[in-house]
Design a protein around this motif. Structure first.
Motif, PDB file in Angstrom:
ATOM      1  N   GLY A  89    -148.482 -20.171  80.125  1.00 24.00           N
ATOM      2  CA  GLY A  89    -148.733 -18.938  80.839  1.00 24.00           C
ATOM      3  C   GLY A  89    -150.163 -18.850  81.326  1.00 24.00           C
ATOM      4  O   GLY A  89    -151.008 -19.681  81.032  1.00 24.00           O
ATOM      5  N   ILE A  90    -150.421 -17.791  82.067  1.00 28.77           N
ATOM      6  CA  ILE A  90    -151.775 -17.545  82.561  1.00 28.77           C
ATOM      7  C   ILE A  90    -152.626 -17.078  81.381  1.00 28.77           C
ATOM      8  O   ILE A  90    -152.211 -16.251  80.582  1.00 28.77           O
ATOM      9  CB  ILE A  90    -151.761 -16.491  83.682  1.00 28.77           C
ATOM     10  CG1 ILE A  90    -150.971 -17.032  84.861  1.00 28.77           C
ATOM     11  CG2 ILE A  90    -153.171 -16.102  84.073  1.00 28.77           C
ATOM     12  CD1 ILE A  90    -150.767 -16.042  85.974  1.00 28.77           C
ATOM     13  N   VAL A  91    -153.813 -17.641  81.302  1.00 27.37           N
ATOM     14  CA  VAL A  91    -154.697 -17.334  80.184  1.00 27.37           C
ATOM     15  C   VAL A  91    -155.896 -16.557  80.697  1.00 27.37           C
ATOM     16  O   VAL A  91    -156.436 -16.850  81.757  1.00 27.37           O
ATOM     17  CB  VAL A  91    -155.172 -18.645  79.518  1.00 27.37           C
ATOM     18  CG1 VAL A  91    -156.150 -18.367  78.402  1.00 27.37           C
ATOM     19  CG2 VAL A  91    -153.981 -19.422  78.999  1.00 27.37           C
ATOM     20  N   ASP A  92    -156.291 -15.583  79.922  1.00 34.06           N
ATOM     21  CA  ASP A  92    -157.534 -14.868  80.194  1.00 34.06           C
ATOM     22  C   ASP A  92    -158.627 -15.912  80.344  1.00 34.06           C
ATOM     23  O   ASP A  92    -158.752 -16.807  79.502  1.00 34.06           O
ATOM     24  CB  ASP A  92    -157.797 -13.939  79.012  1.00 34.06           C
ATOM     25  CG  ASP A  92    -159.118 -13.211  79.080  1.00 34.06           C
ATOM     26  OD1 ASP A  92    -160.055 -13.678  79.760  1.00 34.06           O
ATOM     27  OD2 ASP A  92    -159.228 -12.168  78.424  1.00 34.06           O
ATOM     28  N   PRO A  93    -159.430 -15.833  81.424  1.00 34.73           N
ATOM     29  CA  PRO A  93    -160.438 -16.882  81.656  1.00 34.73           C
ATOM     30  C   PRO A  93    -161.443 -17.046  80.509  1.00 34.73           C
ATOM     31  O   PRO A  93    -162.081 -18.088  80.393  1.00 34.73           O
ATOM     32  CB  PRO A  93    -161.159 -16.441  82.937  1.00 34.73           C
ATOM     33  CG  PRO A  93    -160.548 -15.171  83.360  1.00 34.73           C
ATOM     34  CD  PRO A  93    -159.430 -14.815  82.442  1.00 34.73           C
ATOM     35  N   THR A  94    -161.554 -16.077  79.663  1.00 31.20           N
ATOM     36  CA  THR A  94    -162.500 -16.201  78.548  1.00 31.20           C
ATOM     37  C   THR A  94    -161.839 -16.743  77.281  1.00 31.20           C
ATOM     38  O   THR A  94    -162.545 -16.991  76.296  1.00 31.20           O
ATOM     39  CB  THR A  94    -163.142 -14.836  78.231  1.00 31.20           C
ATOM     40  OG1 THR A  94    -162.130 -13.937  77.757  1.00 31.20           O
ATOM     41  CG2 THR A  94    -163.841 -14.253  79.461  1.00 31.20           C
ATOM     42  N   TRP A  95    -160.524 -16.944  77.306  1.00 37.06           N
ATOM     43  CA  TRP A  95    -159.814 -17.352  76.090  1.00 37.06           C
ATOM     44  C   TRP A  95    -160.356 -18.666  75.527  1.00 37.06           C
ATOM     45  O   TRP A  95    -160.668 -18.751  74.334  1.00 37.06           O
ATOM     46  CB  TRP A  95    -158.304 -17.467  76.353  1.00 37.06           C
ATOM     47  CG  TRP A  95    -157.509 -17.695  75.112  1.00 37.06           C
ATOM     48  CD1 TRP A  95    -157.064 -16.739  74.254  1.00 37.06           C
ATOM     49  CD2 TRP A  95    -157.083 -18.945  74.584  1.00 37.06           C
ATOM     50  NE1 TRP A  95    -156.379 -17.325  73.208  1.00 37.06           N
ATOM     51  CE2 TRP A  95    -156.375 -18.684  73.386  1.00 37.06           C
ATOM     52  CE3 TRP A  95    -157.227 -20.276  74.983  1.00 37.06           C
ATOM     53  CZ2 TRP A  95    -155.822 -19.694  72.606  1.00 37.06           C
ATOM     54  CZ3 TRP A  95    -156.666 -21.275  74.204  1.00 37.06           C
ATOM     55  CH2 TRP A  95    -155.972 -20.983  73.033  1.00 37.06           C
ATOM     56  N   GLU A  96    -160.472 -19.691  76.372  1.00 39.88           N
ATOM     57  CA  GLU A  96    -160.983 -20.994  75.905  1.00 39.88           C
ATOM     58  C   GLU A  96    -162.391 -20.852  75.335  1.00 39.88           C
ATOM     59  O   GLU A  96    -162.718 -21.468  74.325  1.00 39.88           O
ATOM     60  CB  GLU A  96    -160.975 -22.024  77.037  1.00 39.88           C
ATOM     61  CG  GLU A  96    -159.598 -22.403  77.527  1.00 39.88           C
ATOM     62  CD  GLU A  96    -158.864 -23.390  76.634  1.00 39.88           C
ATOM     63  OE1 GLU A  96    -159.444 -23.869  75.632  1.00 39.88           O
ATOM     64  OE2 GLU A  96    -157.706 -23.673  76.941  1.00 39.88           O
ATOM     65  N   ALA A  97    -163.217 -20.040  75.969  1.00 44.58           N
ATOM     66  CA  ALA A  97    -164.587 -19.842  75.479  1.00 44.58           C
ATOM     67  C   ALA A  97    -164.568 -19.145  74.122  1.00 44.58           C
ATOM     68  O   ALA A  97    -165.373 -19.484  73.240  1.00 44.58           O
ATOM     69  CB  ALA A  97    -165.393 -19.035  76.483  1.00 44.58           C
ATOM     70  N   ARG A  98    -163.677 -18.200  73.936  1.00 43.68           N
ATOM     71  CA  ARG A  98    -163.586 -17.515  72.642  1.00 43.68           C
ATOM     72  C   ARG A  98    -163.066 -18.458  71.553  1.00 43.68           C
ATOM     73  O   ARG A  98    -163.519 -18.402  70.408  1.00 43.68           O
ATOM     74  CB  ARG A  98    -162.724 -16.260  72.758  1.00 43.68           C
ATOM     75  CG  ARG A  98    -163.433 -15.176  73.604  1.00 43.68           C
ATOM     76  CD  ARG A  98    -162.672 -13.878  73.690  1.00 43.68           C
ATOM     77  NE  ARG A  98    -161.466 -14.083  74.481  1.00 43.68           N
ATOM     78  CZ  ARG A  98    -160.251 -13.670  74.137  1.00 43.68           C
ATOM     79  NH1 ARG A  98    -160.058 -13.032  73.003  1.00 43.68           N
ATOM     80  NH2 ARG A  98    -159.229 -13.887  74.921  1.00 43.68           N
TER      81      ARG A  98
END
Length: 173
Positions: free
Chosen positions: A2-11
């Protein structure tokens, strides 16, 4: 996926940066909260859950999450390599040495296929060396570890590589 919040990987990266300072149950709780933000069938969620449990010393709980992430066939090549290596390490810790070895040999075979990414190649060899030690195959383990080390030496690369090759029946270069 699915589409991921662009900050998810950074978090996720920030959580792992601080992971050593967290108790295992807190790492699992925080990782699960991040994983819950993804679609239920997103293999990244299973992968992160597995990593947290593995780090917390909950290898038996990590195993099914690694298997689910890999079974999806939708992990990127880097995470797929990590999941395979980490599952093999988990299996080694759980005493399932033959399966650990098979997974790592298959991962290393993939690295030899044309067009395949060799990400984490040395890490796979190092993990296989640990499996060999657990199997009582210390000479092969030393040869494998030295063959992984040889290309990174400032001198004596060929000599170390040749001696390492003599220690193992199959070397991964």
């Amino acid at each position: 996926m699915g589409i991921v919040d662009p900050t998810w990987e950074a978090r996720v990266a920030a959580l792992w940066h601080d992971a050593t300072a967290l108790p295992g149950d807190e790492l699992v709780r925080r990782t699960d909260a991040l994983a819950d933000e993804l679609d239920a069938d997103d293999p990244r969620a299973s992968f992160e859950r597995a990593c947290a449990r593995d780090t917390a010393g909950l290898e038996a709980e990590a195993e099914p999450h690694y298997r689910a992430a890999l079974a999806s066939g939708r992990l990127d090549s880097y995470r797929s390599a990590r999941a395979t290596i980490q599952l093999a390490s988990t299996l080694r810790i759980l005493g399932r040495l033959d399966e650990s070895e098979r997974l790592l040999l298959a991962e290393l075979d993939r690295h030899l296929q044309p067009g395949h990414d060799r990400a984490l190649h040395d890490e796979a060899r190092a993990t296989l060396a640990l499996t060999y030690v657990a199997q009582g195959r210390a000479i092969e383990a030393a040869g494998l570890a030295l063959s992984a080390l040889a290309p990174h030496l400032s001198r004596y690369n060929r000599s170390v590589a040749a001696n390492a090759a003599a220690l193992v029946a199959r070397t991964w270069t």
